[in-house]
Design a protein around this motif. Structure first.
Motif, PDB file in Angstrom:
ATOM      1  N   TYR A 225     -37.317  46.357  25.941  1.00 36.26           N
ATOM      2  CA  TYR A 225     -37.654  45.142  26.672  1.00 36.26           C
ATOM      3  C   TYR A 225     -37.252  43.883  25.912  1.00 36.26           C
ATOM      4  O   TYR A 225     -37.159  43.862  24.691  1.00 36.26           O
ATOM      5  N   ASN A 226     -36.990  42.826  26.706  1.00 33.65           N
ATOM      6  CA  ASN A 226     -36.645  41.499  26.178  1.00 33.65           C
ATOM      7  C   ASN A 226     -35.468  41.532  25.203  1.00 33.65           C
ATOM      8  O   ASN A 226     -35.473  40.847  24.180  1.00 33.65           O
ATOM      9  N   ASN A 227     -34.462  42.317  25.543  1.00 33.20           N
ATOM     10  CA  ASN A 227     -33.198  42.287  24.810  1.00 33.20           C
ATOM     11  C   ASN A 227     -32.161  41.535  25.626  1.00 33.20           C
ATOM     12  O   ASN A 227     -32.285  41.400  26.848  1.00 33.20           O
ATOM     13  N   THR A 228     -31.125  41.037  24.973  1.00 36.29           N
ATOM     14  CA  THR A 228     -30.002  40.413  25.654  1.00 36.29           C
ATOM     15  C   THR A 228     -28.740  41.202  25.336  1.00 36.29           C
ATOM     16  O   THR A 228     -28.446  41.477  24.165  1.00 36.29           O
ATOM     17  N   ILE A 229     -28.025  41.570  26.380  1.00 37.24           N
ATOM     18  CA  ILE A 229     -26.774  42.316  26.268  1.00 37.24           C
ATOM     19  C   ILE A 229     -25.679  41.479  26.907  1.00 37.24           C
ATOM     20  O   ILE A 229     -25.803  41.069  28.074  1.00 37.24           O
ATOM     21  N   TYR A 230     -24.621  41.222  26.160  1.00 38.99           N
ATOM     22  CA  TYR A 230     -23.485  40.442  26.667  1.00 38.99           C
ATOM     23  C   TYR A 230     -22.229  41.292  26.553  1.00 38.99           C
ATOM     24  O   TYR A 230     -21.900  41.785  25.469  1.00 38.99           O
ATOM     25  N   ILE A 231     -21.542  41.460  27.686  1.00 42.23           N
ATOM     26  CA  ILE A 231     -20.294  42.213  27.750  1.00 42.23           C
ATOM     27  C   ILE A 231     -19.218  41.271  28.268  1.00 42.23           C
ATOM     28  O   ILE A 231     -19.312  40.765  29.384  1.00 42.23           O
TER      29      ILE A 231
ATOM     30  N   ALA B 181     -46.335  34.529  31.678  1.00 48.34           N
ATOM     31  CA  ALA B 181     -45.068  35.204  31.950  1.00 48.34           C
ATOM     32  C   ALA B 181     -43.995  34.726  30.975  1.00 48.34           C
ATOM     33  O   ALA B 181     -43.764  33.523  30.843  1.00 48.34           O
ATOM     34  N   PRO B 182     -43.327  35.629  30.265  1.00 49.01           N
ATOM     35  CA  PRO B 182     -42.324  35.236  29.279  1.00 49.01           C
ATOM     36  C   PRO B 182     -40.961  35.007  29.913  1.00 49.01           C
ATOM     37  O   PRO B 182     -40.724  35.333  31.080  1.00 49.01           O
ATOM     38  N   THR B 183     -40.049  34.457  29.118  1.00 53.99           N
ATOM     39  CA  THR B 183     -38.642  34.411  29.495  1.00 53.99           C
ATOM     40  C   THR B 183     -38.053  35.813  29.359  1.00 53.99           C
ATOM     41  O   THR B 183     -38.399  36.561  28.444  1.00 53.99           O
ATOM     42  N   ARG B 184     -37.167  36.162  30.233  1.00 56.02           N
ATOM     43  CA  ARG B 184     -36.442  37.427  30.102  1.00 56.02           C
ATOM     44  C   ARG B 184     -35.380  37.277  29.014  1.00 56.02           C
ATOM     45  O   ARG B 184     -34.798  36.209  28.841  1.00 56.02           O
ATOM     46  N   GLY B 185     -35.119  38.347  28.288  1.00 53.54           N
ATOM     47  CA  GLY B 185     -34.113  38.321  27.251  1.00 53.54           C
ATOM     48  C   GLY B 185     -34.680  38.026  25.878  1.00 53.54           C
ATOM     49  O   GLY B 185     -35.893  37.980  25.672  1.00 53.54           O
ATOM     50  N   PHE B 186     -33.770  37.801  24.911  1.00 51.48           N
ATOM     51  CA  PHE B 186     -34.180  37.713  23.505  1.00 51.48           C
ATOM     52  C   PHE B 186     -34.596  36.312  23.079  1.00 51.48           C
ATOM     53  O   PHE B 186     -35.026  36.110  21.946  1.00 51.48           O
ATOM     54  N   HIS B 187     -34.473  35.323  23.992  1.00 54.99           N
ATOM     55  CA  HIS B 187     -34.770  33.933  23.669  1.00 54.99           C
ATOM     56  C   HIS B 187     -35.893  33.437  24.568  1.00 54.99           C
ATOM     57  O   HIS B 187     -35.753  33.433  25.807  1.00 54.99           O
ATOM     58  N   GLU B 188     -37.009  33.029  23.978  1.00 57.73           N
ATOM     59  CA  GLU B 188     -38.118  32.452  24.725  1.00 57.73           C
ATOM     60  C   GLU B 188     -37.888  30.967  24.928  1.00 57.73           C
ATOM     61  O   GLU B 188     -37.904  30.197  23.951  1.00 57.73           O
TER      62      GLU B 188
ATOM     63  N   SER C 284     -26.428  43.119  17.009  1.00 58.38           N
ATOM     64  CA  SER C 284     -25.471  44.224  17.058  1.00 58.38           C
ATOM     65  C   SER C 284     -24.237  43.754  17.811  1.00 58.38           C
ATOM     66  O   SER C 284     -24.351  43.218  18.913  1.00 58.38           O
ATOM     67  N   HIS C 285     -23.054  43.950  17.225  1.00 51.12           N
ATOM     68  CA  HIS C 285     -21.845  43.529  17.937  1.00 51.12           C
ATOM     69  C   HIS C 285     -20.632  44.354  17.518  1.00 51.12           C
ATOM     70  O   HIS C 285     -20.524  44.813  16.387  1.00 51.12           O
ATOM     71  N   ASP C 286     -19.764  44.566  18.476  1.00 52.77           N
ATOM     72  CA  ASP C 286     -18.471  45.209  18.232  1.00 52.77           C
ATOM     73  C   ASP C 286     -18.602  46.598  17.622  1.00 52.77           C
ATOM     74  O   ASP C 286     -17.738  47.022  16.841  1.00 52.77           O
TER      75      ASP C 286
ATOM     76  N   ASN D 194     -33.660  42.018  20.661  1.00 50.09           N
ATOM     77  CA  ASN D 194     -32.383  42.240  19.992  1.00 50.09           C
ATOM     78  C   ASN D 194     -31.256  41.632  20.825  1.00 50.09           C
ATOM     79  O   ASN D 194     -31.380  41.461  22.037  1.00 50.09           O
ATOM     80  N   LEU D 195     -30.138  41.339  20.160  1.00 44.43           N
ATOM     81  CA  LEU D 195     -28.938  40.840  20.828  1.00 44.43           C
ATOM     82  C   LEU D 195     -27.798  41.818  20.600  1.00 44.43           C
ATOM     83  O   LEU D 195     -27.507  42.193  19.458  1.00 44.43           O
ATOM     84  N   SER D 196     -27.142  42.212  21.691  1.00 46.03           N
ATOM     85  CA  SER D 196     -25.956  43.070  21.634  1.00 46.03           C
ATOM     86  C   SER D 196     -24.805  42.341  22.300  1.00 46.03           C
ATOM     87  O   SER D 196     -24.916  41.897  23.443  1.00 46.03           O
TER      88      SER D 196
END
Length: 353
Positions: A215-221, A344-351, A163-165, A188-190
């Protein structure tokens, strides 16, 4: 003016059952409808709509009357006046590998349907929304999100989407009266959603939709963008509803503040929030604030769901191996890399591991 028949039923591709006969419960339900690999461009109102309104009155769902096994896959929907893809009155639904871009272009003031969303279910059960790219959905009088879980939608899974813009943000969760229940939003990635600051990257409308697990989403602003990571729309304060926000990576280089629902059953835990720590950022006993070490994050969101590797994390990231174990995590990340059910997993959308 969108009066009379439901205006959502006007679209590029429309499969409709009993739009004017909600009392004829189950009279025209469908099974195994597949809307595949179409291009819908420059159409009025909705790009693609499946709607079975023979499932009870507006604020009720007769479960046995719902249409069944509806698939909307591989479509490209661009330059539409309102919603991108809508599914209603159906169960066991699959919405995947679609592209929605530049929706919500027109609103009709003083109409009953002035707002738009990218992809959303309503009066639906057991819906999986995955591997979609949604961008540039516009906010008119309201909404404008990439994804929306709306009226009486239960058991919805949103995963592996980009999801973007989107002016209204990444995700709208409809609480309040006649809400649904059970949303899982994961991997998901935003990027640069809610860029005007009018809505949140995640917006909780009129309350919290019960049993929402994010959970385990990445948000970039990006720098200077006034996006609000969280927004309470039409209400404020605490909630008794259970919901969670865990293992997410939020890189907030913008200026928007947080408005976070609180309450005894709210769980905010094991997130990495880096950048500008603006007002309202939620407390988190296991929060990391260090740089997550994204490989090459672009301030301008790239087009194409296959072009987002720059938001992956380096092997040395503090997010690696530091998340909470979550049961039933889907077994893989955004990129198809396995996610352990016990480690324990990686945080965010990328393992990373």
């Amino acid at each position: 003016m969108c009066n009379g028949a439901d205006a959502h039923f006007n679209g590029g591709i429309a499969v409709i059952a009993d739009p004017l006969s909600p009392l004829s419960t189950g009279a025209s339900s469908y099974k195994d409808v597949r809307i595949l690999d179409n291009v819908v461009d420059h159409v009025g109102r909705t790009g693609i709509i499946f709607g079975d309104w023979s499932t009870g009155l507006l604020y009720a769902v007769a479960y046995d009357a719902l249409s069944k096994d509806i698939t909307i896959s591989g479509n490209t929907v661009t330059n539409v006046d309102s919603d991108g893809i809508v599914i209603g009155g159906a169960k066991y639904n699959q919405i995947d590998h679609n592209v929605v871009d530049n929706a919500g272009l027109v609103t009709v003031r003083n109409s009953s349907e002035p707002s738009s969303g990218g992809i959303w279910p309503t009066k639906a059960r057991h819906t999986t929304i995955e591997y979609n790219e949604v961008s540039r959905v516009h906010t008119q009088s309201t909404d404008g999100q990439a994804f929306d879980v709306d009226l009486l939608a239960d058991d919805t899974t949103l995963q592996y989407n980009y999801s973007h813009d989107n002016e209204g943000g990444f995700l709208l969760l409809e609480g309040g009266g006649f809400h649904g229940s059970g949303v899982t939003a994961r991997y998901n990635l935003s990027v640069n959603d809610a860029y005007t600051g009018a809505k949140g990257v995640v917006t909780f409308a009129l309350g919290v939709l019960p049993n929402s697990d994010i959970y385990n989403n990445t948000i970039y602003i990006a720098p200077g963008v006034p996006a609000k990571p969280f927004m309470q729309d039409g209400w404020s304060g605490t909630t008794s509803t259970a919901w969670s926000f865990r293992n997410n990576v939020v890189v907030n280089l913008g200026t928007g503040t947080w408005s976070t629902p609180t309450g005894a059953h709210a769980v905010v835990d094991h997130n990495l929030i880096h950048g500008n720590h603006t007002a309202g950022e939620p407390a988190d006993a296991n929060k990391i604030t260090a740089d997550p070490q994204m490989l090459a994050p672009a301030a301008t969101a790239p087009a194409g769901i296959g072009n987002v590797s720059g938001y992956q994390l380096a092997a040395t990231s503090p997010a690696a191996g530091s998340g909470a174990v979550i049961a039933g995590n889907g077994g893989q990340d955004f990129f198809g890399r396995p996610v352990s059910a016990t480690a324990a997993p990686t945080r965010g959308f990328h393992e990373v591991n």
